[in-house]
Design an enzyme around this catalytic site. Structure first.
Site, PDB file in Angstrom:
ATOM      1  N   LYS A  65      42.157  33.027  29.788  1.00 20.69           N
ATOM      2  CA  LYS A  65      42.430  33.533  31.144  1.00 20.69           C
ATOM      3  C   LYS A  65      43.710  32.888  31.689  1.00 20.69           C
ATOM      4  CE  LYS A  65      39.836  34.134  35.520  1.00 20.69           C
ATOM      5  NZ  LYS A  65      38.550  33.824  36.200  1.00 20.69           N
ATOM      6  N   SER A 140      36.295  37.990  38.098  1.00 21.07           N
ATOM      7  CA  SER A 140      37.733  37.962  37.988  1.00 21.07           C
ATOM      8  C   SER A 140      38.255  37.847  36.559  1.00 21.07           C
ATOM      9  CB  SER A 140      38.292  36.805  38.820  1.00 21.07           C
ATOM     10  OG  SER A 140      37.844  35.563  38.308  1.00 21.07           O
ATOM     11  N   SER A 164      32.352  35.153  37.918  1.00 18.50           N
ATOM     12  CA  SER A 164      33.514  35.744  37.240  1.00 18.50           C
ATOM     13  C   SER A 164      33.518  35.710  35.722  1.00 18.50           C
ATOM     14  CB  SER A 164      34.800  35.099  37.742  1.00 18.50           C
ATOM     15  OG  SER A 164      35.149  35.649  38.979  1.00 18.50           O
TER      16      SER A 164
HETATM   17  N1  GLN Z   1      33.832  37.640  42.921  1.00 14.50           N
HETATM   18  C1  GLN Z   1      33.683  36.306  43.461  1.00 14.50           C
HETATM   19  C2  GLN Z   1      34.835  35.993  44.379  1.00 14.50           C
HETATM   20  O1  GLN Z   1      35.609  36.856  44.601  1.00 14.50           O
HETATM   21  C3  GLN Z   1      33.583  35.306  42.351  1.00 14.50           C
HETATM   22  C4  GLN Z   1      34.876  35.049  41.698  1.00 14.50           C
HETATM   23  C5  GLN Z   1      34.797  34.010  40.656  1.00 14.50           C
HETATM   24  O2  GLN Z   1      33.724  33.693  40.148  1.00 14.50           O
HETATM   25  N2  GLN Z   1      35.951  33.452  40.347  1.00 14.50           N
HETATM   26  O3  GLN Z   1      34.979  34.921  44.868  1.00 14.50           O
END
Ligand code: GLN
Length: 479
Positions: A65, A140, A164
């Site tokens: 990532k 994400s 995410s």
């Molecule tokens: N979708 C969640 C957020 O927007 C979790 C994102 C994540 O786990 N990095 O914060």
């Protein structure tokens, strides 16, 4: 498609180590495939293969990532403000995995600073879901999930702050593990919310997840004060039934708001679990419905502090033509951050401001404690908790971008475990049609356990995976 791309990472590593497969050929096959990526899963792909690897991971290349720092390689966290940033060092996990024989294949697309559930918040455009290119891969870590599902990479690293790793794994039909908080070093990860962020594997199967994870944990990292020594090694899973296990199904996370197709696949999987010998019973997590509200105070609060460092002086992008320092800061942050990141900085700064600190941040911390206590109570009676990973299958690109609250609801089932710091895994458990009709799409099944229960969790997930026999090859032709 090239046959060697169909080997699981563990099988490929074994073949290389046995001398049946050339590591350089494997790397080149993936490099060519990742280089021809049509999903916008990769933001950068390695040009040269590494020197022949003798590590235990056999030279099987790794997609990483974007938010992991990789020495001399763009590490932008999906943001314009870090465009072209080349870190002088690599994250501890990236370094450990390269040393173990998993060299860097490329950097994958993500929501900006990992804020999002669809990868549409990336400054570099969305990633497409390999099952249906009109849909999101989740987020994400959507680039990592899409790359693994489409066989553009054998395995990948993601990060999970509120879901995410697990949610994109679910939407792309692969396996994703969010570790116990502290089990993996965060050193060199571009921070979103430091008390929640954890790195973990995204893989085609549970065995690959255990193999990769085993080389991510390890000795406590002196460079990360929150990292912990994992008690004992990670074992490759081998269990074939679920006899003797008790699985709790929390009413609060398995009803309202979950799409009917997802619920049907979830219920069918619970029956399979019972057939494998486990005791399956309803349980309660009374504070879980408040997890999302607490998370969306705490995560933005931490983010507003972590993102203060991006000022145009230290890293990446700097706006030109400003007359003084304050104008340079302001213009850099105005141009460099996207809308969701700005929204979170404003929310977080507000929640932490002196008159409101106790009402918002303080209260959210108290809710977090209640949620952790709920899990502790449930784990007195149950080994694991089961829920759907996400309330729906992959949604269409653009469907939720105008409505942040609808986007936030994707994390309903994953955020409670993040707040409690406990490990959770998502495995594909079947297919379901989206509510508006259309081709069937993968459904994720989440199992969560107490802190440091990863070996038991991977073992149970493995037994279930064998019984489910999910076939993810439909996504493989989509490169
Ligand atoms: N979708 C969640 C957020 O927007 C979790 C994102 C994540 O786990 N990095 O914060």
């Amino acid at each position: 498609m090239n046959d060697i791309l169909e080997l699981s990472a563990a099988a490929a590593a074994k073949a290389v180590l046995a001398g049946d497969l050339d590591g350089g050929e494997l790397f080149d096959a993936y490099r060519a495939r990742a280089g021809a990526d049509e999903l916008n899963a990769f933001l950068w792909v390695a040009e040269d293969g590494p020197p022949a690897s003798s590590g235990p991971l056999g030279g099987v290349p790794l997609a990483v990532k974007d938010l992991f720092c990789t020495e001399g390689v763009p590490s932008q966290s999906g943001s314009r403000i870090l465009e072209g940033y080349l870190p002088p060092y690599s994250a501890t996990v990236v370094r450990r995995l390269a040393a173990a024989g998993a060299p860097l294949l490329g950097k994958t697309n993500q929501d900006e600073f990992a804020m999002g559930s669809s990868t549409e918040n990336s400054a570099f455009g969305p990633t497409l879901n390999p099952w249906d290119r009109t849909r999101v891969p989740g987020g994400s870590s959507g680039g990592s999930a899409a790359a693994v599902a489409a066989r553009l990479a054998p395995w990948a690293l993601g990060t999970d702050t509120g879901g995410s790793i697990r949610q994109p794994a679910a939407l792309c039909g692969i396996v994703g593990l969010k570790p116990t908080y502290g089990a993996v070093s965060r050193y060199g990860m571009i921070a979103f919310a430091s008390s929640l962020d954890q790195a973990g594997p995204l893989t085609r199967d549970v065995t690959d997840a255990a193999l990769l994870y085993g080389w991510m944990v390890g000795d406590r990292d002196p460079c990360d004060s929150t990292s912990l020594q994992f008690p004992g090694p990670i074992e490759l899973p081998a269990r074939s039934d679920l006899r003797g296990l008790a699985i709790g199904v929390p009413a609060e996370l398995t009803g309202e708001g979950v799409e009917p197709g997802v619920l049907a696949a979830f219920e069918a999987t619970l029956e399979l679990i019972a057939g494998l010998g486990a005791r399956v019973e309803r349980c309660e997590l009374p504070h879980a419905p408040h997890a999302l509200a607490a998370y969306y105070v705490l995560a933005p609060a931490e983010a507003s502090s972590n993102l203060a460092r991006f000022d145009g002086v230290r890293y990446g992008y700097r706006a030109s033509g400003a007359d003084d320092l304050i104008e340079m800061y302001t213009r850099t942050r105005h141009d460099g951050f996207g809308a969701e990141v700005k929204r979170r900085i404003m929310l977080g700064t507000y929640a932490l401001s002196s008159g409101y600190y106790d009402a918002y941040y303080g209260r959210a911390q108290r809710v977090r404690t209640k949620i952790a206590e709920d899990f502790a109570t449930v784990f007195e009676r149950f080994d694991f908790i089961a829920t759907p990973t996400a309330p729906g299958v992959a949604f269409e690109l653009g469907a939720k971008t105008a409505d942040p609250l609808a986007m936030y609801l994707n994390d309903f089932c994953t955020v409670p475990m993040s707040l409690a710091g406990i490990p959770a895994i998502s495995i594909p458990c079947g297919l379901a049609r989206p509510p508006g009709g259309g081709p069937e799409l993968p459904v994720g099944f989440q199992l969560a356990g107490p802190a440091f229960s990863e070996n038991a969790l991977l073992g149970a997930a493995f037994a279930l995976e064998q019984a489910l026999a999910f076939d993810g090859r439909a996504a493989a032709g989509a490169g």
